[in-house]
Design a protein around this motif. Sequence first.
Motif, mmCIF file in Angstrom:
data_model
loop_
_atom_site.group_PDB
_atom_site.id
_atom_site.type_symbol
_atom_site.label_atom_id
_atom_site.label_comp_id
_atom_site.label_asym_id
_atom_site.label_seq_id
_atom_site.Cartn_x
_atom_site.Cartn_y
_atom_site.Cartn_z
ATOM 1 N N SER A 181 0.994 -0.546 -0.180
ATOM 2 C CA SER A 181 -0.283 -0.125 -0.547
ATOM 3 C C SER A 181 0.988 1.474 -0.117
ATOM 4 C CB SER A 181 -1.065 0.470 1.486
ATOM 5 O OG SER A 181 -1.638 1.012 1.251
ATOM 6 N N ASN A 182 0.368 2.741 -0.810
ATOM 7 C CA ASN A 182 1.266 3.646 -0.621
ATOM 8 C C ASN A 182 1.312 4.915 0.338
ATOM 9 O OD1 ASN A 182 2.503 4.089 -3.520
ATOM 10 N ND2 ASN A 182 1.089 3.068 -4.003
ATOM 11 N N THR A 183 -0.473 4.430 1.075
ATOM 12 C CA THR A 183 -0.771 5.604 1.617
ATOM 13 C C THR A 183 0.486 5.191 3.054
ATOM 14 O OG1 THR A 183 -3.228 5.860 1.628
ATOM 15 C CG2 THR A 183 -2.440 6.062 3.718
ATOM 16 N N PRO A 184 -0.036 3.891 4.251
ATOM 17 C CA PRO A 184 1.674 3.548 5.160
ATOM 18 C C PRO A 184 2.498 4.486 4.882
ATOM 19 C CG PRO A 184 -0.015 2.110 4.903
ATOM 20 C CD PRO A 184 0.120 2.798 3.462
ATOM 21 N N HIS A 185 2.883 3.854 3.695
ATOM 22 C CA HIS A 185 4.887 4.585 3.835
ATOM 23 C C HIS A 185 4.752 6.142 4.000
ATOM 24 C CE1 HIS A 185 5.030 0.728 1.414
ATOM 25 N NE2 HIS A 185 5.897 0.737 1.022
ATOM 26 N N ALA A 186 3.646 7.141 4.038
ATOM 27 C CA ALA A 186 3.994 8.273 4.040
ATOM 28 C C ALA A 186 4.347 8.192 5.658
ATOM 29 C CB ALA A 186 2.420 9.402 4.359
ATOM 30 N N ARG A 187 4.462 6.934 6.079
ATOM 31 C CA ARG A 187 4.635 7.528 8.331
ATOM 32 C C ARG A 187 5.584 6.396 8.370
ATOM 33 N NH1 ARG A 187 3.128 11.073 10.661
ATOM 34 N NH2 ARG A 187 3.786 9.615 12.458
ATOM 35 N N LEU A 214 -1.016 10.518 -8.761
ATOM 36 C CA LEU A 214 -2.427 9.893 -8.068
ATOM 37 C C LEU A 214 -2.230 8.757 -6.699
ATOM 38 C CD1 LEU A 214 -3.811 10.222 -11.971
ATOM 39 C CD2 LEU A 214 -3.671 11.960 -9.462
ATOM 40 N N GLY A 215 -3.320 9.262 -5.742
ATOM 41 C CA GLY A 215 -3.688 8.384 -5.123
ATOM 42 C C GLY A 215 -4.489 9.090 -3.426
ATOM 43 N N THR A 216 -4.156 8.217 -2.859
ATOM 44 C CA THR A 216 -5.573 8.387 -2.163
ATOM 45 C C THR A 216 -5.056 10.052 -1.056
ATOM 46 O OG1 THR A 216 -4.067 8.078 0.033
ATOM 47 C CG2 THR A 216 -4.925 5.886 -0.810
ATOM 48 N N ALA A 230 0.342 5.917 -7.682
ATOM 49 C CA ALA A 230 0.869 5.750 -6.121
ATOM 50 C C ALA A 230 -0.371 5.564 -5.779
ATOM 51 C CB ALA A 230 1.277 7.220 -5.486
ATOM 52 N N CYS A 231 -1.696 4.542 -5.564
ATOM 53 C CA CYS A 231 -2.069 3.644 -4.763
ATOM 54 C C CYS A 231 -2.781 2.497 -5.260
ATOM 55 C CB CYS A 231 -3.738 4.365 -4.825
ATOM 56 S SG CYS A 231 -4.906 3.430 -4.107
ATOM 57 N N THR A 232 -1.916 1.950 -4.856
ATOM 58 C CA THR A 232 -2.148 0.539 -5.079
ATOM 59 C C THR A 232 -3.195 -0.337 -6.080
ATOM 60 O OG1 THR A 232 -2.409 -0.859 -2.955
ATOM 61 C CG2 THR A 232 0.170 -0.166 -3.680
ATOM 62 N N GLU A 233 -4.514 0.395 -5.704
ATOM 63 C CA GLU A 233 -5.354 -0.606 -6.412
ATOM 64 C C GLU A 233 -5.929 0.662 -8.447
ATOM 65 O OE1 GLU A 233 -6.018 -1.836 -2.778
ATOM 66 O OE2 GLU A 233 -5.957 0.468 -3.449
#
Length: 246
Positions: free
Chosen positions: A93-99, A133-135, A204-207
């Motif tokens: 998943s891309n989102t958790p990589h920000a953290r 592009l992503g969440t 940049a969202c795995t979906e």
Amino acid sequence: MKKIGILGGVGWASTVDYYRAIAEGAGQYYAERGHGSPLPIPPMTIESVTQAKTRALRGTAGNEASWSAFDAVFREALLTLQNAECDFAIIASNTPHARLHAIRQGVSMPILSIFDATAEVTAQSGATNALVLGTTVTMQATNYAERLATDGITANARLPDPEIAEMQAMIDSDFYGGASDTAHARLLAFCNRHATPGTAILLACTELPLAFPDHLDDPVFEADGHLFINPSAAHVAAALTEALEG
């Protein structure tokens, strides 16, 4: 051959595709080297978190303390993979990589960054500009822009909040559990509005790559008049290199 830990569930459809891509990629690797059937694949353990829970635990941009519960869920999942004797992990998943800077605290197992894998293939594509592009979390954060900049690539300025909200709504409605019948057209319309000629579009969202079923395993591809970067495929390729050759 190294054991891969996959932290998945955000969302489940892309987790399935990560597993498939790793298995098929490893099979191709060994088939090309003359290995007979059954073709080997790396040992893997998947720890799947609950997307509804992690979404509710998202913090506020710029407020580190507000992310502590979110970080803890992913840190616990990584520690579970570490205890399962995985040699390294990937977060599907891309989102958790920000953290990732906070999530990986206390985890000694290596974690392959999707930012690094994506920046490398974007640079190899020859693109000098990128649209990310992503969440909401991904599009509000500067992680991709900062990492791309180290390879001489300029990411887009932050899009207006209504546009970011539209992309999040698209992900939630057209990409949950896979790509809907309208996902491709809706995503393409968004790209046509915001991508200038020569810009690499980071899915940049795995979906999001699920809208291009013919290119699920292509880190870089051209379609519908645009140059696309598939971070999921780049991430899988990095994991295969680490597992099979590292």
